[in-house]
Scaffold this active site. Structure first.
Site, PDB file in Angstrom:
ATOM      1  N   TYR A 143      93.019 122.646 -44.316  1.00  0.00           N
ATOM      2  CA  TYR A 143      92.911 123.755 -45.363  1.00  0.00           C
ATOM      3  C   TYR A 143      91.772 124.544 -45.085  1.00  0.00           C
ATOM      4  CZ  TYR A 143      96.753 121.355 -47.583  1.00  0.00           C
ATOM      5  OH  TYR A 143      97.925 120.641 -47.814  1.00  0.00           O
ATOM      6  N   LYS A 194      96.815 110.156 -38.547  1.00  0.00           N
ATOM      7  CA  LYS A 194      97.725 110.299 -37.168  1.00  0.00           C
ATOM      8  C   LYS A 194      97.244 110.062 -35.925  1.00  0.00           C
ATOM      9  CE  LYS A 194     102.038 111.483 -36.179  1.00  0.00           C
ATOM     10  NZ  LYS A 194     103.308 110.245 -36.413  1.00  0.00           N
ATOM     11  N   ASP A 226     103.124 108.859 -41.318  1.00  0.00           N
ATOM     12  CA  ASP A 226     104.526 108.707 -41.462  1.00  0.00           C
ATOM     13  C   ASP A 226     105.086 107.529 -41.993  1.00  0.00           C
ATOM     14  OD1 ASP A 226     103.478 108.104 -39.203  1.00  0.00           O
ATOM     15  OD2 ASP A 226     105.325 108.468 -38.002  1.00  0.00           O
ATOM     16  N   ASP A 250      97.108 115.644 -49.836  1.00  0.00           N
ATOM     17  CA  ASP A 250      97.861 116.327 -50.782  1.00  0.00           C
ATOM     18  C   ASP A 250      99.252 115.975 -50.809  1.00  0.00           C
ATOM     19  OD1 ASP A 250      98.576 118.600 -52.182  1.00  0.00           O
ATOM     20  OD2 ASP A 250      98.403 119.967 -50.367  1.00  0.00           O
ATOM     21  N   ASP A 254     101.051 113.280 -54.175  1.00  0.00           N
ATOM     22  CA  ASP A 254     102.019 113.608 -54.931  1.00  0.00           C
ATOM     23  C   ASP A 254     103.318 112.667 -54.837  1.00  0.00           C
ATOM     24  OD1 ASP A 254     101.034 115.955 -56.022  1.00  0.00           O
ATOM     25  OD2 ASP A 254     102.661 117.506 -55.383  1.00  0.00           O
TER      26      ASP A 254
END
Ligand code: NAD
Length: 361
Positions: A143, A194, A226, A250, A254
């Site tokens: 970001y 990852k 994943d 992020d 959630d």
């Protein structure tokens, strides 16, 4: 003399002032019980700040935040300000708050309360007992990495670019928060990356592994993002503390939050270095659809205040007492509209607050 804490209150917009009013009452009561006091300073942020000053994060608000022991935020935003240019939007105020206070660690608990288990969309046997803390890096990674932008190639085609980067020091500081958080919990830390595909993740995994030597009591594991997403839904009880980068955090925070099924119940903390003030706020937004109607659930705000007591003010017993009062009012059957289920009556924000004060004694 009783300890006094300087707290900046940022009620913001929509339901913000309603839920903040309850949190202040609860904090005052808890101070009386545990023999400390608060000096509250209210400051503007978001839409209400735009209306009053033209700026979503005025200089006086930053000054108040910087000179306080901790910051309690409700929520910002609303339809009224949605069409303003980006730099004048309420959300810009929130980002400015985070970056100017260097809030690099975001802590989001996802705990299933037995009283609200039927609010989850997952089966009872999957979510029962879930108690997860997601530690998300908040000021680096994809970001914020450079270069970024939409460029035009030599052939005239447009190309969007973002860059995922982490330095060793950025990984070390979030790693430290994560290991220390795990130490205060069940001493299990899962680092999510990852690294099978991304070099930035390889460095992340190497550094976190290196740091584990300083925390021999913490059981460290690693998962690819994943697989972590899959495991969160398949068998969430396996997790205690999760640490991950800005982008992955992020998404995963959630997903973890929704295991609990009730947005009005979820607090969060955004922390800087020890000794500097953190920002404590509910995960939900300003809920403009129910603002001013005494319908908001104040519990995420109250639980955010409990996190503030625990992390910034080192008042763990007071935080425990607030959390116990929340459980007590749910046990007594109090439910706002967002968490109601068959057999319960809906109460308003103020009635929920009164019940909490009563439960606190
Ligand atoms: P929202 O979280 O405000 O609302 C989503 C739904 O959940 C709505 O139906 C709302 O009524 C309900 N809800 C949320 N909190 C509740 C509570 N405490 N009690 C009962 N019901 C509750 O999300 P949204 O509608 O996408 O966004 C509304 C505004 O909030 C937007 O301007 C958005 O930018 C802003 N927002 C702010 C923050 C923040 O301040 N950190 C976070 C998310 C969204």
């Amino acid at each position: 003399m009783a300890q006094n804490y300087r707290i900046t209150l940022l009620p913001g917009d929509g339901i913000g002032p309603e839920i903040m009013a309850i949190a202040v009452q609860v904090l005052k009561r808890i101070g009386e019980k545990f023999d400390f006091t608060f000096t509250f300073t209210e400051a503007l942020i978001g839409g209400s700040a735009i209306d009053a000053t033209g700026d979503p994060f005025p200089a006086e608000t930053l000054e108040a935040c910087k000179t306080s022991d901790s910051i309690l935020l409700a929520a910002i935003g609303g339809y009224k300000w949605d069409s303003l240019p980006r730099h004048q939007r309420p959300e810009t105020g929130l980002l400015a708050l985070r970056s100017s206070l260097n809030l690099f660690a975001n802590l989001r608990p996802a705990t299933i309360l037995p009283q609200l288990i039927d609010a989850s969309t997952l089966k009872r046997e999957v979510v029962e007992g879930v108690d997860i803390m997601v530690v998300r890096e908040l000021t680096g990674g994809l970001y914020f990495g450079e270069p970024r932008g939409i460029f035009t190639t030599e052939s005239g085609e447009k190309r969007g670019v973002n860059t995922m980067t982490y330095t060793e020091s950025e990984i070390n500081r979030i790693g430290k928060v994560a290991f220390e958080t795990a130490m205060k919990r069940r001493k299990k830390l899962c680092s999510v990356d990852k690294s099978n595909v991304l070099e930035v993740s390889q460095l992340w995994r190497d550094k976190i592994t290196e740091m584990s030597a300083d925390y021999p009591e913490v059981e460290l594991s690693h998962l690819y993002v994943d697989n972590a997403a899959m495991q969160l839904v398949r068998s969430p009880r396996q997790f205690d503390t999760i640490v991950t980068s800005n982008l992955f955090g992020d998404i995963l925070s959630d997903a973890a939050a929704m295991l609990t099924g009730s947005i009005g119940m979820l607090p969060s903390a955004s922390l800087s270095h020890p000794g500097q003030p953190g920002v404590y706020e509910p995960v939900h937004g300003s809920a403009p659809d129910i603002a001013g109607q005494d319908k908001a659930n104040p519990l995420a705000q109250i639980l955010s205040a409990a996190m503030m007591l625990r992390y910034d003010l080192n008042q763990a017993a007071a935080a425990d007492a607030i959390e116990a009062a929340v459980i007590a009012v749910l046990d007594q059957g109090y439910r706002t509209g967002d968490i109601v289920s068959a057999g319960f009556e809906v109460v308003g924000c103020k009635a929920m607050g009164d019940a909490l004060l009563k439960a606190l004694g």
